[in-house]
Scaffold this motif. Structure first.
Motif, PDB file in Angstrom:
ATOM      1  N   ASN A  26     -33.198  -3.332  37.132  1.00  0.00           N
ATOM      2  CA  ASN A  26     -32.984  -3.529  35.700  1.00  0.00           C
ATOM      3  C   ASN A  26     -31.545  -3.160  35.351  1.00  0.00           C
ATOM      4  O   ASN A  26     -31.275  -2.194  34.638  1.00  0.00           O
ATOM      5  N   THR A  27     -30.615  -3.938  35.900  1.00  0.00           N
ATOM      6  CA  THR A  27     -29.184  -3.634  35.760  1.00  0.00           C
ATOM      7  C   THR A  27     -28.421  -4.916  35.456  1.00  0.00           C
ATOM      8  O   THR A  27     -28.949  -6.027  35.609  1.00  0.00           O
ATOM      9  N   LYS A  28     -27.167  -4.775  35.044  1.00  0.00           N
ATOM     10  CA  LYS A  28     -26.345  -5.940  34.777  1.00  0.00           C
ATOM     11  C   LYS A  28     -26.157  -6.744  36.068  1.00  0.00           C
ATOM     12  O   LYS A  28     -25.777  -6.186  37.110  1.00  0.00           O
ATOM     13  N   TYR A  29     -26.445  -8.021  35.997  1.00  0.00           N
ATOM     14  CA  TYR A  29     -26.324  -8.943  37.136  1.00  0.00           C
ATOM     15  C   TYR A  29     -27.198  -8.534  38.323  1.00  0.00           C
ATOM     16  O   TYR A  29     -26.932  -8.916  39.464  1.00  0.00           O
ATOM     17  N   ASP A  30     -28.224  -7.704  38.054  1.00  0.00           N
ATOM     18  CA  ASP A  30     -29.122  -7.292  39.137  1.00  0.00           C
ATOM     19  C   ASP A  30     -28.376  -6.513  40.224  1.00  0.00           C
ATOM     20  O   ASP A  30     -28.673  -6.610  41.411  1.00  0.00           O
ATOM     21  N   THR A  31     -27.368  -5.725  39.800  1.00  0.00           N
ATOM     22  CA  THR A  31     -26.581  -4.948  40.755  1.00  0.00           C
ATOM     23  C   THR A  31     -27.347  -3.702  41.202  1.00  0.00           C
ATOM     24  O   THR A  31     -28.262  -3.236  40.526  1.00  0.00           O
ATOM     25  N   SER A 397     -15.096  -4.079  35.451  1.00  0.00           N
ATOM     26  CA  SER A 397     -16.305  -3.799  34.676  1.00  0.00           C
ATOM     27  C   SER A 397     -16.616  -2.309  34.727  1.00  0.00           C
ATOM     28  O   SER A 397     -16.508  -1.673  35.782  1.00  0.00           O
ATOM     29  N   GLU A 399     -19.622  -1.352  33.413  1.00  0.00           N
ATOM     30  CA  GLU A 399     -21.070  -1.357  33.195  1.00  0.00           C
ATOM     31  C   GLU A 399     -21.847  -1.518  34.492  1.00  0.00           C
ATOM     32  O   GLU A 399     -23.072  -1.598  34.470  1.00  0.00           O
ATOM     33  N   ILE A 400     -21.127  -1.604  35.612  1.00  0.00           N
ATOM     34  CA  ILE A 400     -21.781  -1.795  36.911  1.00  0.00           C
ATOM     35  C   ILE A 400     -21.780  -0.478  37.664  1.00  0.00           C
ATOM     36  O   ILE A 400     -20.736   0.162  37.842  1.00  0.00           O
ATOM     37  N   GLU A 411     -16.099  -8.203  37.595  1.00  0.00           N
ATOM     38  CA  GLU A 411     -16.833  -9.440  37.366  1.00  0.00           C
ATOM     39  C   GLU A 411     -15.891 -10.585  37.717  1.00  0.00           C
ATOM     40  O   GLU A 411     -14.777 -10.662  37.195  1.00  0.00           O
TER      41      GLU A 411
END
Length: 692
Positions: A26-31, A397, A399-400, A411
């Motif tokens: 449940n993360t940005k870009y599925d990281t 980024s 947020e990762i 990104e």
């Protein structure tokens, strides 16, 4: 025993934290959610991941419908996704951010994964379905990528024991378990030996010749350990400048011997038995499968095809490089004798006097160049080259999630602002991180149910950190290293294939270095250097005379460099292209292998094999020749760029569309000829190297 341990661990572990690793992130870009992972989560998560993958395999086997490409081959390629992602996270961290606990888990997990892999390749019912599809391949009307996948899946079984009787399958299982554990132990020993040595200098006179930045970094390390003086290590940013610039010959010798003795000291980290065991297990495995040697097994799925062709390739190159290498070594020896009265050039003298000779011939050295190569600007330069060639933009980024504070995340987007990839950059040495430089992936690219899943790519290097007075400044060699790994990264980022097992760098091993090595060429071009080579203090662009000298010096001692690289490939083939059971003493064997390529006197305390991680832990066994093989490809390919312009969009598009995006969807020679119009010629490499 393993099952009982895993069950016990599972009861102790918080179920929810374990599920972080086996559920959709449940993360940005599925990281990868690095900050939410605890070490104790891994073992139960691997158990869960293996169970999920087994269930997917069981569903393929249990399907009562007639085996088809879709319900068997495609389903097989998309199976095990959760386990693959978990494995990529764990084993990447075991290289870049490991500790005793992770290494212990790796020793427990590797046999489980090896066993699971064998459960698939030795599954008779599954193989019968794969074979049923393979036997009707000519009537299936498959596109090239599908045909390649079918061939790869069938060979994945047939080349790994699917046609063997049960007793031999069991032998194979035991060999694979032992190989996975022994290779891991080999790597752990190399890391321990690398991090276990320090040269502690108290006398300031012993720093003579060393660059200011190297001295400052050594002082900083000493301070961090609450020690006086300066501390130097075997990490590359410390070791390479020391043996290149330190005037104190005895201390250079001490450092060089320590580096060459890794795994060869008859202590608890000794790798001699591990090397012999790995070589023998690989040979035994090949024999069980019906191959003459491990090299015959490996090279069947390479452009080179067989050991004989590799040996011919190496012999031909050696024939052209050796006369030049002998001339260069004689010139270097004469220079050292004239300058300092050195009667016999030793290995710890090579880098030192080569640098001095280069300065004399070209009036150019790394200390003059480093101020123009600030790490951040070089990285931005690589980004700009990628933008001009392929239309990519890189935006940092915040947020990762990342696994260490020194990692930077980006990104990567195309000209339409679509996500192309997530990019992780990790540049500095630290405890728990192995030496060297590499590219890796945390998530592969593939297309499923109409969605193009974009890749998560990482490059890991070991450059000198910023100090109190200077930013991180790179040697020119480090600049080319960064561009090299970034070339691998572009191969991963620009992947555009349907199937994960054919995506990105999933290509023949002697083709994988083409995208990386071709990127190094831009480091020598004035038009590219103008994008990033600015003095970190004055912002002055690198002087054209320096650029000219960089190009002129590019082939300096290329004969010696070529012979050195060939010697590593010859040693690799020595271990893997014969029955190694007669090898009793590693040192004696190495001297035999190096007989035709040796320039410097042997160092009794040193061996190469015991820390030759590329072939004994990495994926280069029977494949080290591929660096020189790929140089032929890259020189020929870059000649095309030079003919049309190094930022020519038409050539760049052809390279992207036929090489970078295609992964392993077709035979590499087909892809190369589609890009270049003809097979590669070695003439471009020999010309570039000054060997013809």
């Amino acid at each position: 025993m393993y099952c009982k341990n895993i069950s016990f661990q599972l009861m102790k572990t918080n179920y929810n934290t374990m599920k972080v690793l086996t559920s959709k992130f449940n993360t940005k870009y599925d990281t990868a959610p690095f900050s939410k992972i605890n070490n104790e989560d891994y073992l139960p998560a691997f158990q869960e991941g293996i169970a999920l993958a087994k269930a997917e395999i069981d569903a393929i086997v249990a399907n009562n419908d007639k085996p088809t490409f879709e319900n068997t081959i495609e389903a097989l390629d998309f199976s095990g996704y959760t386990l693959d992602r978990l494995s990529s996270i764990f084993f990447n961290l075991n290289s870049a951010e490991t500790n005793d606990e992770i290494q212990k888990i790796a020793q427990e997990v590797s046999p489980l994964l090896s066993e699971f892999g064998n459960d698939i390749t030795l599954n008779a019912d599954l193989f019968s379905k794969v074979k049923a599809v393979y036997d009707q391949k000519d009537s299936l009307n498959l596109n090239p990528e599908q045909a390649t996948l079918l061939d790869k899946k069938y060979k994945g079984f047939s080349r790994n024991g699917a046609n063997l009787p049960e007793d031999k399958k069991n032998i194979l299982r035991e060999i694979d378990k032992e190989l996975s554990k022994t290779s891991l132990k080999f790597g752990e020993n190399v890391l321990a030996e690398t991090q276990g040595f320090q040269l502690h200098i108290i006398d300031e006179n012993d720093l003579s010749g060393l660059p200011e930045g190297t001295i400052e970094a050594a002082r900083s390390l000493a301070k961090s350990q609450e020690s006086e003086g300066w501390i130097f290590t075997l990490d590359y940013p410390s070791y390479i400048p020391f043996v290149t610039y330190a005037d104190n010959r005895e201390l250079r010798k001490q450092m060089a011997i320590a580096s060459g003795a890794k795994g060869f000291q008859n202590n608890k980290f000794d790798n001699q038995e591990n090397v012999l065991k790995i070589a023998q297990l690989r040979f035994d495995r090949a024999q069980v499968l019906g191959y003459a040697t491990h090299a015959h097994f490996v090279l069947e799925e390479r452009m080179a095809e067989n050991p004989e062709k590799v040996k011919t390739f190496a012999t031909d190159l050696l024939e052209k490089a050796k006369p030049a290498a002998l001339r260069e070594f004689a010139e270097l020896s004469a220079f050292a004798k004239k300058r300092d009265g050195i009667e016999q050039l030793e290995k710890w003298d090579g880098a030192y006097y080569s640098e001095k000779l280069k300065q004399e011939l070209f009036n150019l050295d790394d200390e003059k160049l480093k101020p123009y190569f600030q790490l951040e600007k070089v990285l931005d330069g690589a980004f700009t080259v990628a933008q001009k060639l392929y239309g990519l933009t890189f935006e940092e980024s915040f947020e990762i999630d990342k696994y260490h504070e020194e990692v930077t995340t980006y990104e990567v987007k195309d000209i339409d602002n679509n996500l192309v990839a997530v990019f992780y950059a990790d540049f500095f040495p630290r405890k728990g991180k192995r030496n060297g430089a590499w590219m890796t992936s945390y998530k592969s690219q593939f297309i499923k149910e109409g969605t193009n899943e974009r890749p998560h790519i990482s490059i890991v290097c070991n450059f000198t950190k910023a100090t109190e007075t200077k930013p991180s400044l790179l040697t020119f060699n480090e600049v080319t290293t960064l561009f090299h790994e970034f070339g691998h990264a572009l191969h991963g980022m620009l992947a555009n294939t349907t199937y994960p097992s054919l995506s990105g760098t999933s290509v023949y091993w002697d083709f994988v270095e083409l995208p990386s090595q071709i990127m190094e060429n831009w480091c020598y071009e004035p038009e590219a250097l103008a994008l990033f080579a600015y003095h970190y203090q004055t912002d002055e662009i690198i002087p054209m005379e320096f650029v000219t000298k960089i190009k002129e010096s590019a082939s300096f001692q290329e004969g010696m460099a070529t012979m050195r690289q060939l010697s590593f490939g010859i040693l690799d083939m020595g271990w893997h292209a014969q029955d190694p059971s007669s090898i009793k003493d590693i040192k004696t064997f190495e001297l035999e292998q190096f007989a035709d390529t040796q320039l410097y006197p042997d160092v009794a305390e040193n061996a190469m094999s015991t820390s030759f991680s590329h072939i004994f832990q990495g994926g280069y066994s029977s494949g080290y020749y591929s660096y020189k093989w790929a140089e032929v490809l890259d020189a020929d390919a870059f000649e095309f760029f030079q003919e049309k312009g190094i930022f020519n969009k038409e050539v760049a598009d052809k390279f992207k569309d036929n090489i970078l995006s295609k992964g392993g969807t077709e035979h590499p020679m087909i892809l190369y000829k589609r890009f270049r119009g003809h097979e590669p010629s070695p003439d471009a490499l020999l010309k570039r190297a000054g060997l013809i």
